[in-house]
Design an enzyme around this catalytic site. Structure first.
Site, short mmCIF file in Angstrom:
data_model
loop_
_atom_site.label_atom_id
_atom_site.label_comp_id
_atom_site.label_asym_id
_atom_site.label_seq_id
_atom_site.Cartn_x
_atom_site.Cartn_y
_atom_site.Cartn_z
N GLY B 13 12.68 27.70 -1.62
CA GLY B 13 11.22 28.14 -1.29
C GLY B 13 10.94 29.62 -1.84
N LEU B 14 9.81 29.83 -1.43
CA LEU B 14 9.11 31.14 -2.17
C LEU B 14 10.16 32.38 -1.93
CD1 LEU B 14 5.45 30.50 -1.42
CD2 LEU B 14 6.37 30.21 -3.63
N GLY B 16 10.64 35.60 -0.51
CA GLY B 16 10.25 36.21 0.92
C GLY B 16 9.98 34.96 2.07
N GLY B 18 12.50 33.49 3.67
CA GLY B 18 13.33 33.58 4.41
C GLY B 18 14.69 32.77 4.26
N THR B 20 17.37 33.61 2.48
CA THR B 20 18.69 34.58 2.85
C THR B 20 18.77 34.76 4.24
OG1 THR B 20 18.48 35.57 0.48
CG2 THR B 20 19.78 36.81 2.00
N SER B 87 14.82 28.24 -6.60
CA SER B 87 15.07 26.93 -7.30
C SER B 87 13.66 26.30 -7.35
CB SER B 87 16.22 26.22 -6.92
OG SER B 87 16.24 26.14 -5.36
#
Lengths: 453, 204
Positions: B13-14, B16, B18, B20, B87
């Site tokens: 995902g982009l 920021g 979420g 992590t 990714s």
């Protein structure tokens, strides 16, 4: 739709599935011949209408679970309306929490499709979808049955009813009809509301009311009862009208599917399998039984017991807490004995005709990681003999006037708009991959069903 | 309990979105269940395993290639491996999937505007000002997964909700045992009522 999209044929296909619980193929043929379903008659030629098999055991919880997952019970874990808690004699009610598989609408959600799913059994508690899911049979109340919960207000405003009250329905045929009609009206209201006011790519509405109508009034229809047969047909007319209302709302990019999960026939006798097991000496019950016997009351000397419908479990050492039968040869010998005896001994008390048509060993029906949870034997009755799991009955057979219809295996139905279906002998499990194919969404590898179109 | 089956949860995902945060929450939940867990995080890996690499397409591919190798070894040895990497390229994720085997792709779907608003690391601001090149979502494309095993909507769901979705799906896929506790499905009163319904219909 834009000109370019039309040129490229890019507009995605939408699907509507109307589930008419327990509606037999042969009954719809009869209704069509009698001119009782004029709306379905005008749609019929536009698609393929075929007879379909249910699954074993053919109860709604199992059949709709197979439908929504496209898998056999040893992969989704739903084998009946009640089940054993593994390693105990306690029973539990399977729910969406115990269902061990992704569902059709969850796969569609993942693929970015917006879904609206209404009233399908075993969807309580509601699991998250991209859209709206209103759980069906065995949801305790509307407030807990809806994802997202913000839809509760709309449903209350629409006077939404989850299910007809079966105890009221037992009181009289009039009450049964009143319950069925009220629930059906609320269902149609909600269905049309969502069709008209929400965005959706996939919409499923499950009509449980047909099953209730057939359980309580099938015999009256079958014998052309002067009072109740006409009122039975009034409900069918309302169902047919609903199909017309849905059909007339569809555009060229939408495919309508009408299906049922099993058939129905007149109930000759309820058959109490645990009474029979006790008579044969395989099941012992306490001498002074409590008023309502439970599975937990099975005596420590028992070798086998049954849960509805026709599911026979061996009291197996190492699996049941007080298991008596050794795994291996002893288990196999007992299974063979019970299977042979069921076919030979369970006979109609009046005519002497066999009441059991077939006995399956579980591995003949199911395959997958949850095979261990299946019954050891699955008895399949001759149509008319409804196998029950009640404990403590003092007779093998019973015929009352409340429940007068029962499920059949080989008489479900499927109509798919605008598609040819060449296959024969297919079953409810095959509908799910067919829907995915229609909507151009990849079919997961572990799905058992096959694409019918 | 049966021996732990290894798998890789691949959060994509982009920046920021979420990844992590969710990977940490899932890590905690899996550890509570007694599972062996290892977490490979973009920011941490880039300070060790791949500190020699930059952010060109070639270097990004190499970064994922090395991480994939480690994830494959861990997965093969029965570890629940949680990888959180932007990714952005489908093809690269497909290669990781093929290499690792037990691969569960988790798409952390979050509107770009929300990520920009969050801008936890201050990177979007820099990218928009042109201080960082090849920044996913701003000056480099993000290709969303076409058929991920799991989609979580991190812009609208709470961390708890998204974590619950991931755990349920892992159970469905047969990688972990299903959660038997949790919110009560039926209260005692409701259970009696439901049983009575089943009795009225002859199922009990």
């Amino acid at each position: 739709m834009s000109f370019f999209n039309r040129l490229r044929g890019k507009r995605k296909r939408r699907v509507v599935v109307i589930g008419l619980d327990g509606t037999p193929y042969t009954f719809v043929q009869r209704a069509l011949e009698l001119g009782r379903m004029p709306n379905f008659a005008r749609m019929l030629g536009e698609g393929t209408f075929k007879r379909m098999n249910s699954v074993h055991p053919c109860v709604s919880s199992v059949a709709w679970s197979c439908y929504m997952t496209g898998k056999n019970p040893a992969k989704h874990g739903i084998y009946g309306f009640i089940d054993r808690k593994p390693g105990t004699y306690d029973t539990t009610i399977p729910t969406s929490r115990t269902m061990r598989s992704e569902t059709l609408w969850e796969i569609l959600s993942r693929a970015g499709k917006r879904v609206i799913v209404m009233n399908v059994p075993v969807t309580y508690p509601p699991r998250q979808v991209n859209g709206i899911l209103i759980s069906g049979f065995l949801s305790p109340k509307v407030e807990k049955a809806v994802y997202p919960p913000t839809e509760v207000g709309t449903l209350k405003r629409l006077g939404y009813i989850i299910d007809a009250d079966p105890w009221a329905a037992r009181e009289s045929k009039d009450k049964a009809l009143a319950e069925v009609n009220a629930a059906l009206d609320s269902r149609v209201r909600a269905l049309l509301h969502y069709m008209d006011n929400e965005e959706w790519d996939f919409l499923q509405c499950h009509v449980m009311e047909t099953d209730r109508l057939y359980h309580f009034l099938w015999e009256q229809m079958d014998t052309d009862d002067p009072v109740y047969a006409p009122r039975f047909w009034e409900v069918i007319a309302r169902i047919d009208q609903m199909l017309g209302e849905v059909y007339d709302r569809l555009d060229e990019h939408t495919t309508l599917i009408v299906m049922s999960d099993h058939g129905f026939c007149t109930l000759k006798y309820e058959v109490y399998v645990n009474y029979w097991l006790a008579q044969k000496g395989w099941l012992t019950l306490p001498e002074n039984p409590p008023q309502r016997l439970k599975l937990a009351d099975v005596g420590p000397h028992s070798l086998a017991y049954s849960l509805d419908p026709g599911r026979v479990f061996i009291n197996l050492r190492g699996r049941e807490p007080a298991g008596r039968v050794a795994p291996g040869a002893e288990y196999e010998v007992l299974r063979d004995e019970i299977a042979a005896a069921a076919l030979e001994d369970m006979r109609d008390p009046e005519t002497g005709a066999p009441m059991i048509a077939h006995v399956f060993r579980r591995e003949e029906l199911y395959h997958g990681p949850l095979l261990d949870q299946a019954a050891d034997l699955i008895l399949v009755s001759v149509d008319g003999y409804d196998l029950k799991g009640a404990m403590g009955k003092e007779t093998l057979t019973f015929k009352g006037d409340e429940l007068v219809g029962m499920h059949t295996y080989d008489d479900a139905m499927l109509w798919v708009q605008g598609q040819a279906i060449a296959a024969e002998g297919f079953c409810v499990t095959d509908v799910m991959p067919t829907v995915l194919r229609l909507m151009d969404v990849p079919i997961p590898d572990d799905v058992d069903g096959r694409v019918l179109i | 309990m049966a021996e732990q089956k290894g798998f890789t949860l691949w959060f994509t995902g982009l920046s920021g979105s979420g990844k992590t945060t969710l990977a940490k929450a899932v890590e905690q939940a899996l550890r509570k269940r007694g599972l062996k867990v290892e977490r490979l995080d973009g920011d941490i890996v880039r300070r060790s395993l791949t500190r020699d690499l930059g952010f060109s397409k070639e270097d990004r591919d190499k970064n994922i290639e090395r991480v994939t190798f480690v994830a494959k070894l861990l997965t093969r040895n029965g570890v629940a491996t949680l990888c959180s990497f932007i990714s952005p390229y489908r093809e690269v994720r497909a290669r990781s999937r093929a290499e690792i085997g037990n691969f569960v792709e988790v798409y952390c779907e979050c509107p770009l505007e929300t990520c920009i608003e969050r801008d936890v690391k201050g990177l979007y601001k820099k990218a928009i000002n042109g201080e960082i090149e090849n920044f996913t979502g701003i000056s480099d494309p993000y290709e969303p997964p076409e058929n991920p095993e799991i989609v979580v909507h991190t812009g609208s769901e709470t961390v708890e909700e998204s974590t619950a979705i991931i755990l349920r799906r892992l159970a469905e896929l047969g990688y972990i045992e299903p959660e038997l506790t949790g919110a009560v499905v039926y209260s005692a009163e409701e259970e009696t009522e439901v049983e009575e319904r089943l009795r009225a219909l002859g199922y009990i």
